[in-house]
Motif scaffolding. Structure first.
Motif, PDB file in Angstrom:
ATOM      1  N   ASN A 111      64.884  29.668  45.914  1.00  0.00           N
ATOM      2  CA  ASN A 111      65.493  30.673  46.789  1.00  0.00           C
ATOM      3  C   ASN A 111      65.814  30.149  48.198  1.00  0.00           C
ATOM      4  O   ASN A 111      65.864  30.918  49.152  1.00  0.00           O
ATOM      5  CB  ASN A 111      64.595  31.917  46.880  1.00  0.00           C
ATOM      6  CG  ASN A 111      63.198  31.585  47.391  1.00  0.00           C
ATOM      7  OD1 ASN A 111      62.874  30.424  47.625  1.00  0.00           O
ATOM      8  ND2 ASN A 111      62.375  32.612  47.543  1.00  0.00           N
ATOM      9  N   HIS A 112      65.970  28.835  48.309  1.00  0.00           N
ATOM     10  CA  HIS A 112      66.350  28.227  49.586  1.00  0.00           C
ATOM     11  C   HIS A 112      67.566  27.335  49.379  1.00  0.00           C
ATOM     12  O   HIS A 112      67.685  26.661  48.353  1.00  0.00           O
ATOM     13  CB  HIS A 112      65.208  27.391  50.170  1.00  0.00           C
ATOM     14  CG  HIS A 112      64.035  28.207  50.643  1.00  0.00           C
ATOM     15  ND1 HIS A 112      63.149  28.810  49.769  1.00  0.00           N
ATOM     16  CD2 HIS A 112      63.614  28.528  51.894  1.00  0.00           C
ATOM     17  CE1 HIS A 112      62.225  29.453  50.464  1.00  0.00           C
ATOM     18  NE2 HIS A 112      62.493  29.301  51.755  1.00  0.00           N
ATOM     19  N   GLN A 113      68.455  27.352  50.357  1.00  0.00           N
ATOM     20  CA  GLN A 113      69.660  26.521  50.290  1.00  0.00           C
ATOM     21  C   GLN A 113      69.621  25.326  51.241  1.00  0.00           C
ATOM     22  O   GLN A 113      70.277  24.319  51.011  1.00  0.00           O
ATOM     23  CB  GLN A 113      70.895  27.372  50.626  1.00  0.00           C
ATOM     24  CG  GLN A 113      71.121  28.548  49.689  1.00  0.00           C
ATOM     25  CD  GLN A 113      72.220  29.454  50.196  1.00  0.00           C
ATOM     26  OE1 GLN A 113      73.228  28.976  50.722  1.00  0.00           O
ATOM     27  NE2 GLN A 113      72.037  30.757  50.049  1.00  0.00           N
ATOM     28  N   GLY A 119      67.499  14.296  46.814  1.00  0.00           N
ATOM     29  CA  GLY A 119      68.769  13.586  46.694  1.00  0.00           C
ATOM     30  C   GLY A 119      69.625  13.965  45.509  1.00  0.00           C
ATOM     31  O   GLY A 119      70.854  14.001  45.604  1.00  0.00           O
ATOM     32  N   CYS A 120      69.016  14.276  44.368  1.00  0.00           N
ATOM     33  CA  CYS A 120      69.781  14.572  43.148  1.00  0.00           C
ATOM     34  C   CYS A 120      69.938  16.072  42.919  1.00  0.00           C
ATOM     35  O   CYS A 120      70.396  16.494  41.847  1.00  0.00           O
ATOM     36  CB  CYS A 120      69.099  13.928  41.939  1.00  0.00           C
ATOM     37  SG  CYS A 120      69.088  12.119  42.008  1.00  0.00           S
ATOM     38  N   SER A 121      69.540  16.865  43.895  1.00  0.00           N
ATOM     39  CA  SER A 121      69.622  18.320  43.741  1.00  0.00           C
ATOM     40  C   SER A 121      70.730  18.884  44.611  1.00  0.00           C
ATOM     41  O   SER A 121      71.418  18.158  45.326  1.00  0.00           O
ATOM     42  CB  SER A 121      68.290  18.960  44.139  1.00  0.00           C
ATOM     43  OG  SER A 121      68.121  18.915  45.556  1.00  0.00           O
ATOM     44  N   ASP A 122      70.905  20.214  44.564  1.00  0.00           N
ATOM     45  CA  ASP A 122      71.917  20.887  45.384  1.00  0.00           C
ATOM     46  C   ASP A 122      71.375  21.265  46.766  1.00  0.00           C
ATOM     47  O   ASP A 122      72.114  21.842  47.568  1.00  0.00           O
ATOM     48  CB  ASP A 122      72.404  22.156  44.669  1.00  0.00           C
ATOM     49  CG  ASP A 122      73.167  21.832  43.396  1.00  0.00           C
ATOM     50  OD1 ASP A 122      73.795  20.749  43.361  1.00  0.00           O
ATOM     51  OD2 ASP A 122      73.130  22.655  42.454  1.00  0.00           O
ATOM     52  N   MET A 123      70.113  20.994  47.012  1.00  0.00           N
ATOM     53  CA  MET A 123      69.514  21.362  48.301  1.00  0.00           C
ATOM     54  C   MET A 123      70.145  20.562  49.436  1.00  0.00           C
ATOM     55  O   MET A 123      70.286  19.332  49.353  1.00  0.00           O
ATOM     56  CB  MET A 123      68.006  21.092  48.275  1.00  0.00           C
ATOM     57  CG  MET A 123      67.288  21.512  49.558  1.00  0.00           C
ATOM     58  SD  MET A 123      67.180  23.317  49.740  1.00  0.00           S
ATOM     59  CE  MET A 123      65.805  23.635  48.618  1.00  0.00           C
ATOM     60  N   LYS A 124      70.545  21.265  50.477  1.00  0.00           N
ATOM     61  CA  LYS A 124      71.042  20.603  51.676  1.00  0.00           C
ATOM     62  C   LYS A 124      69.859  20.331  52.603  1.00  0.00           C
ATOM     63  O   LYS A 124      69.037  21.216  52.836  1.00  0.00           O
ATOM     64  CB  LYS A 124      72.065  21.482  52.392  1.00  0.00           C
ATOM     65  CG  LYS A 124      73.347  21.715  51.592  1.00  0.00           C
ATOM     66  CD  LYS A 124      74.295  22.619  52.355  1.00  0.00           C
ATOM     67  CE  LYS A 124      75.573  22.858  51.544  1.00  0.00           C
ATOM     68  NZ  LYS A 124      76.500  23.771  52.248  1.00  0.00           N
ATOM     69  N   VAL A 125      69.754  19.118  53.111  1.00  0.00           N
ATOM     70  CA  VAL A 125      68.647  18.741  53.985  1.00  0.00           C
ATOM     71  C   VAL A 125      69.208  18.282  55.331  1.00  0.00           C
ATOM     72  O   VAL A 125      70.077  17.398  55.384  1.00  0.00           O
ATOM     73  CB  VAL A 125      67.794  17.627  53.365  1.00  0.00           C
ATOM     74  CG1 VAL A 125      66.615  17.304  54.277  1.00  0.00           C
ATOM     75  CG2 VAL A 125      67.295  18.035  51.981  1.00  0.00           C
ATOM     76  N   LEU A 126      68.731  18.879  56.399  1.00  0.00           N
ATOM     77  CA  LEU A 126      69.116  18.501  57.761  1.00  0.00           C
ATOM     78  C   LEU A 126      67.919  17.869  58.451  1.00  0.00           C
ATOM     79  O   LEU A 126      66.864  18.494  58.584  1.00  0.00           O
ATOM     80  CB  LEU A 126      69.580  19.727  58.551  1.00  0.00           C
ATOM     81  CG  LEU A 126      70.752  20.532  57.966  1.00  0.00           C
ATOM     82  CD1 LEU A 126      71.066  21.725  58.861  1.00  0.00           C
ATOM     83  CD2 LEU A 126      71.984  19.655  57.805  1.00  0.00           C
ATOM     84  N   ASN A 127      68.056  16.627  58.892  1.00  0.00           N
ATOM     85  CA  ASN A 127      66.972  15.905  59.571  1.00  0.00           C
ATOM     86  C   ASN A 127      67.203  15.903  61.077  1.00  0.00           C
ATOM     87  O   ASN A 127      68.282  15.517  61.548  1.00  0.00           O
ATOM     88  CB  ASN A 127      66.897  14.456  59.086  1.00  0.00           C
ATOM     89  CG  ASN A 127      66.687  14.322  57.588  1.00  0.00           C
ATOM     90  OD1 ASN A 127      67.266  13.447  56.950  1.00  0.00           O
ATOM     91  ND2 ASN A 127      65.872  15.181  57.003  1.00  0.00           N
ATOM     92  N   PHE A 128      66.192  16.311  61.831  1.00  0.00           N
ATOM     93  CA  PHE A 128      66.280  16.330  63.290  1.00  0.00           C
ATOM     94  C   PHE A 128      65.194  15.439  63.873  1.00  0.00           C
ATOM     95  O   PHE A 128      64.009  15.609  63.589  1.00  0.00           O
ATOM     96  CB  PHE A 128      66.148  17.754  63.836  1.00  0.00           C
ATOM     97  CG  PHE A 128      67.315  18.632  63.503  1.00  0.00           C
ATOM     98  CD1 PHE A 128      68.400  18.723  64.361  1.00  0.00           C
ATOM     99  CD2 PHE A 128      67.339  19.344  62.308  1.00  0.00           C
ATOM    100  CE1 PHE A 128      69.489  19.525  64.045  1.00  0.00           C
ATOM    101  CE2 PHE A 128      68.419  20.148  61.978  1.00  0.00           C
ATOM    102  CZ  PHE A 128      69.499  20.241  62.847  1.00  0.00           C
ATOM    103  N   GLY A 129      65.610  14.488  64.683  1.00  0.00           N
ATOM    104  CA  GLY A 129      64.717  13.552  65.349  1.00  0.00           C
ATOM    105  C   GLY A 129      65.562  12.677  66.254  1.00  0.00           C
ATOM    106  O   GLY A 129      66.639  13.083  66.693  1.00  0.00           O
ATOM    107  N   ALA A 130      65.108  11.457  66.510  1.00  0.00           N
ATOM    108  CA  ALA A 130      65.802  10.556  67.429  1.00  0.00           C
ATOM    109  C   ALA A 130      66.654   9.540  66.691  1.00  0.00           C
ATOM    110  O   ALA A 130      66.348   9.163  65.564  1.00  0.00           O
ATOM    111  CB  ALA A 130      64.785   9.828  68.306  1.00  0.00           C
ATOM    112  N   LEU A 131      67.707   9.095  67.334  1.00  0.00           N
ATOM    113  CA  LEU A 131      68.476   7.972  66.823  1.00  0.00           C
ATOM    114  C   LEU A 131      67.651   6.695  66.950  1.00  0.00           C
ATOM    115  O   LEU A 131      66.792   6.580  67.829  1.00  0.00           O
ATOM    116  CB  LEU A 131      69.780   7.816  67.608  1.00  0.00           C
ATOM    117  CG  LEU A 131      70.792   8.960  67.510  1.00  0.00           C
ATOM    118  CD1 LEU A 131      72.002   8.659  68.381  1.00  0.00           C
ATOM    119  CD2 LEU A 131      71.209   9.198  66.067  1.00  0.00           C
ATOM    120  N   LYS A 132      67.923   5.730  66.070  1.00  0.00           N
ATOM    121  CA  LYS A 132      67.203   4.456  66.119  1.00  0.00           C
ATOM    122  C   LYS A 132      67.791   3.589  67.225  1.00  0.00           C
ATOM    123  O   LYS A 132      68.805   2.912  67.044  1.00  0.00           O
ATOM    124  CB  LYS A 132      67.296   3.726  64.778  1.00  0.00           C
ATOM    125  CG  LYS A 132      66.450   2.446  64.738  1.00  0.00           C
ATOM    126  CD  LYS A 132      66.510   1.740  63.405  1.00  0.00           C
ATOM    127  CE  LYS A 132      67.832   1.068  63.186  1.00  0.00           C
ATOM    128  NZ  LYS A 132      67.852   0.230  61.953  1.00  0.00           N
TER     129      LYS A 132
END
Length: 584
Positions: free
Chosen positions: A515-517, A540-553
């Motif tokens: 129940n999460h997108q 990676g192989c699912s429909d889940m969208k993942v947003l990562n928040f942190g610092a640039l390298k």
């Protein structure tokens, strides 16, 4: 004080026009400038006050930048910057932030390296000397060791190889009898013997390595330092110039409390009292309380270890309570980790205290000695956070480099209660090395809600749907604010405290897909190799969208934290914008 002479010095060659008496007056003027600025901005007080005469004498005798000076750590280079064209950063308050606290080649041709960690100067200088020789060039190469840098293994590696040079290399050992805290280690007994005998002791570490040696007792005398530098200038063999100085020289509070004034927050210039007052309870006091009780129980043979930074963790209190359970190994991060491995293998319980930016110097030992052997040492890490302002002291990379090593559990407490419970668990467990990243975004007290707490079990702070926010460590509060912000847009988001950078609850991650997108990860560090990437890979192989928040390298230089958080979109409203865009 009337600053008459400093106005005449715009470049090092101007010093050559001054008399010895004028140089001594200039030293006093520079101390006035140093103290005025650092009392307002904070900075390295004692190290810089102790090397004013050394610096003036170097630029009087040598010809920089043809003759090159390499400052170890470079936190004692303020006077050097003043006389190499950057004095306005001390004279004009509006320009106080115009230069960094360390050497910076982009600022001046008299600086050669961006350096902020210890024990590097000799190896850097050996490389420069070899390059000079192979290119058939001339010029003196001078390395300045000080503030306990000799206790770092790299300094000894550099000296060992310097002895093989058959050409000019001058190593200035600035012996102020201190590291950040007290010096630690057998070699400092030899330095004390050399001081006592004016450089003529029967045992001499440096001549034993095959280097020439000279001693200067009055290192805070411009005249004595000029004579000493003139004697070694253009030397044809590697030589150690051992000079005795006083850390904090010329400022009574800094002399009386050398450790506190190694680096100091803004302070009252007349009294030396800090303008920053603590708020009582801290994570330090929580940790000391746990260790105190564990030691008193006598069930765990605990050994607390620091690599020359006891003040960062309030460890002097533990030293007073249990001196036999406290060890300062000096500036020797590698040794501290391997030493801990030896303790753990033999049934003791080592608790090693490190700064995120310094622990990276012991990466191989974390991997080879703790990781491979899977030994149950505990590592307390401070300063793990997105850092701005200075590229040499970045706390952004510890999540990446620690979680890359098998067997090490890396915990991410969010409150004093979790710090206490995680440390207690880490001490009592006997299976793995455990690192604990102390939160850096303010002191938080939040009672643990579960009846049975386990640091490797994720905690759902708020159950929702559509969007899940995984907020690690000190960013839990950012997660809470983001969830509140999403609620204003009609989204009842889930908030999860993962409590660890290394353990993942597959069942919960799988459950979120029902129940999460969108899954959002928040981490106070570099995204490359970090926590969020691991969650992205999981989905990676699912429909889940993942947003990562942190610092640039990258190494951040002059940015403020406000600028960085805006650029990295680490503000609730900006995270919400990105979530809404992903949903649409």
């Amino acid at each position: 004080m009337n600053l008459t002479l400093i106005n005449k010095v715009n470049q090092p060659s101007d010093l050559k026009k001054l008399s010895i008496e004028e140089m001594e007056q200039l030293a006093a003027e520079i101390r006035t400038l140093l103290l005025k600025k650092v009392s307002q901005t904070g900075g390295h007080v004692g190290p810089n006050l102790g090397v004013v005469e050394l610096t003036l004498a170097f630029h009087y005798v040598f010809d920089s930048p043809i003759d090159k000076i390499v400052w170890d750590v470079s936190h004692q280079s303020y006077s050097h910057k003043i006389v190499t064209g950057r004095k306005d950063a001390w004279l004009v308050e509006e320009q106080y932030k115009a230069v960094t606290g360390y050497t910076e080649p982009e600022e001046s041709p008299h600086d050669f390296f961006t350096v902020g960690h210890t024990s590097t100067s000799v190896s850097l200088a050996v490389g420069m000397a070899k390059a000079r020789d192979i290119k058939k060039q001339t010029g003196n190469i001078v390395a300045v060791l000080g503030d306990g840098s000799l206790s770092g293994g790299l300094a000894l590696e550099g000296l060992n190889n310097a002895a093989e040079l058959d050409s000019n290399l001058i190593v200035v050992l600035n012996d102020n009898e201190m590291s950040i805290a007290e010096n630690y280690g057998g070699m400092y007994r030899n330095l004390a013997e050399l001081r006592k005998n004016n450089g003529h002791a029967s045992t001499n570490l440096f001549t034993a390595l095959g280097m020439d040696y000279q001693y200067v007792e009055e290192g805070n005398s411009v005249a004595e330092m000029i004579v000493a530098f003139e004697a070694v200038k253009n030397s044809s063999r590697p030589i150690v110039l051992h000079i005795h100085t006083e850390k904090g020289h010329g400022y009574i509070p800094a002399v009386a409390n050398k450790e506190r004034f190694h680096w100091q927050m803004p302070f009252d210039l007349e009294t030396g009292e800090s303008k920053h007052t603590g708020s009582g309870e801290s994570y330090d006091s929580v940790i000391i309380d746990v260790l105190d009780k564990k030691i008193k129980d006598e069930k765990q043979p605990i050994v607390a270890i620091t690599a020359a930074i006891p003040g960062l963790f309030g460890l002097k209190e533990l030293q007073k309570l249990h001196p036999e359970h406290y060890i300062d190994v000096g500036i020797a991060e590698q040794h501290s980790i391997t030493y801990a491995a030896g303790l753990a293998k033999s049934g003791a319980k080592p608790i090693v205290f490190h700064s995120s930016t310094f622990l990276q110097r012991g990466y191989d030992q974390l991997s080879h000695d703790l990781g491979i052997n899977d030994l149950p040492a505990v590592i307390i890490i401070k300063g793990g956070k997105i850092s701005g302002g200075d590229p040499t002291h970045q706390g952004s990379f510890d999540i990446s480099y620690i979680t890359s090593i098998p067997n090490i559990i890396y915990l991410a407490p969010t409150s004093k209660e979790e710090v206490r419970s995680m440390l207690t668990w880490a001490i009592e467990q006997k299976e793995h090395p455990v690192a604990i990243r102390i939160p850096e975004r303010g002191f938080v007290s939040a009672p643990i809600k579960e009846e049975t707490f386990h640091p490797l079990e994720w905690h759902v702070e708020k159950q929702g749907k559509k969007v899940a926010v995984l907020a690690t460590g000190g960013f839990l509060s950012l997660g809470e604010k983001t969830v509140e912000n999403l609620k204003e847009h009609g989204i009842e988001a889930t908030l999860i405290n993962p409590r660890s950078f290394t353990y993942f609850e597959s069942d919960l991650l799988n459950e979120l897909q029902k129940n999460h997108q969108v899954v959002v990860t928040l981490e106070d560090g570099s995204l490359d190799g970090g926590y969020g990437e691991k969650i992205s890979r999981y989905y990676g192989c699912s429909d889940m969208k993942v947003l990562n928040f942190g610092a640039l390298k990258r190494f951040n230089h002059h940015q403020t934290m406000e600028e960085l958080f805006t650029e990295f979109r680490l503000l609730p409203e900006l995270i919400t914008e990105d979530v809404l865009e992903a949903l649409n």
